[in-house]
Design a protein around this motif. Structure first.
Motif, mmCIF file in Angstrom:
data_model
loop_
_atom_site.group_PDB
_atom_site.id
_atom_site.type_symbol
_atom_site.label_atom_id
_atom_site.label_comp_id
_atom_site.label_asym_id
_atom_site.label_seq_id
_atom_site.Cartn_x
_atom_site.Cartn_y
_atom_site.Cartn_z
ATOM 1 N N LEU A 100 36.581 28.839 55.377
ATOM 2 C CA LEU A 100 35.646 28.891 54.248
ATOM 3 C C LEU A 100 34.662 30.056 54.438
ATOM 4 O O LEU A 100 34.369 30.779 53.494
ATOM 5 N N MET A 101 34.184 30.238 55.659
ATOM 6 C CA MET A 101 33.262 31.350 55.936
ATOM 7 C C MET A 101 33.955 32.690 55.683
ATOM 8 O O MET A 101 33.359 33.605 55.113
ATOM 9 N N GLN A 102 35.227 32.790 56.085
ATOM 10 C CA GLN A 102 35.988 34.020 55.858
ATOM 11 C C GLN A 102 36.182 34.237 54.357
ATOM 12 O O GLN A 102 36.043 35.353 53.858
ATOM 13 N N ALA A 103 36.471 33.157 53.633
ATOM 14 C CA ALA A 103 36.647 33.258 52.179
ATOM 15 C C ALA A 103 35.361 33.755 51.520
ATOM 16 O O ALA A 103 35.400 34.608 50.631
ATOM 17 N N ALA A 104 34.207 33.252 51.977
ATOM 18 C CA ALA A 104 32.919 33.670 51.416
ATOM 19 C C ALA A 104 32.694 35.163 51.664
ATOM 20 O O ALA A 104 32.267 35.893 50.758
ATOM 21 N N MET B 207 37.378 41.839 56.806
ATOM 22 C CA MET B 207 37.227 41.382 55.430
ATOM 23 C C MET B 207 38.400 41.867 54.586
ATOM 24 O O MET B 207 38.937 42.931 54.812
ATOM 25 N N THR B 208 38.727 41.059 53.617
ATOM 26 C CA THR B 208 39.874 41.356 52.768
ATOM 27 C C THR B 208 39.465 41.258 51.305
ATOM 28 O O THR B 208 38.826 40.289 50.903
ATOM 29 N N GLU C 78 32.811 40.766 49.399
ATOM 30 C CA GLU C 78 33.413 42.096 49.430
ATOM 31 C C GLU C 78 34.143 42.386 48.113
ATOM 32 O O GLU C 78 34.022 43.462 47.537
ATOM 33 N N THR C 79 34.889 41.395 47.623
ATOM 34 C CA THR C 79 35.642 41.524 46.368
ATOM 35 C C THR C 79 34.693 41.716 45.190
ATOM 36 O O THR C 79 34.920 42.564 44.326
ATOM 37 N N MET C 80 33.603 40.924 45.171
ATOM 38 C CA MET C 80 32.614 41.010 44.086
ATOM 39 C C MET C 80 31.962 42.395 44.058
ATOM 40 O O MET C 80 31.867 43.011 43.001
#
Length: 173
Positions: free
Chosen positions: A28-32, A1-2, A37-39
């Motif tokens: 898209l799954m990786q972006a989600a 995760m990034t 993680e970012t949130m």
């Protein structure tokens, strides 16, 4: 995760309506996952794809505030409000793209939202309280609308100026 950088208002990408997601891809799954993680890291209760520079109708949210309760991370793809209550609720909203600025926004107190999950299945849920406010706030992002767009032009201008200064200060390092 990034962890992904969160765009700060004013940024033209935050004012664009996002096209629907047509296919649930690995990207898209990786972006989600990255968005959740970012949130959580920010910390926030919701984050829309355009806030991390991704023009896609997708947002993540988790409005569980109780540290004793299990988190409830949600990923909503192509969300649509299918019903709103006549009763309204006033909530002091903030936004990860407009850091440290808050204002009262009036929205329907309850909403029913339909969306596609990461599994490709359609889902629908009735949201109340903070969940309802958050879902509406994030769907606004997908339509290129920010919570400050509900404020008077003067208040909106003051907040925009503060954000421009914040961006200049950050650029200077």
């Amino acid at each position: 995760m990034t962890l992904r950088p969160i765009l700060i208002h004013p940024d033209p990408r935050l004012k664009k309506a996002c096209p629907p997601v047509t296919e649930i891809t690995d990207d898209l799954m990786q972006a989600a996952e990255d968005m959740l993680e970012t949130m959580y890291d920010a910390p926030g209760v919701g984050l829309a794809a355009p806030q991390v520079g991704l023009l896609a109708r997708m947002f993540v949210m988790d409005c569980v505030k109780d540290p004793e309760a299990a988190p409830r991370p949600m990923v909503l793809i192509n969300p649509a409000v299918t019903w709103t209550s006549a009763e309204t609720n006033v909530y002091e909203e903030g936004c990860l793209s407009i850091p440290e600025q808050y204002a009262e926004v009036t929205r329907p107190a309850e909403v029913r939202v339909r969306w596609t999950g990461l599994d490709g299945k359609e889902q629908e849920e009735h949201f109340t309280g903070l969940w309802a406010t958050c879902a509406q706030h994030e769907i606004d992002h997908l339509d290129g609308k920010l919570f400050i767009d509900y404020l008077s032009p003067l208040k909106r201008q003051l907040i925009t100026r503060k954000m421009e200064k914040l961006k200049r200060d950050r650029a200077r390092g």
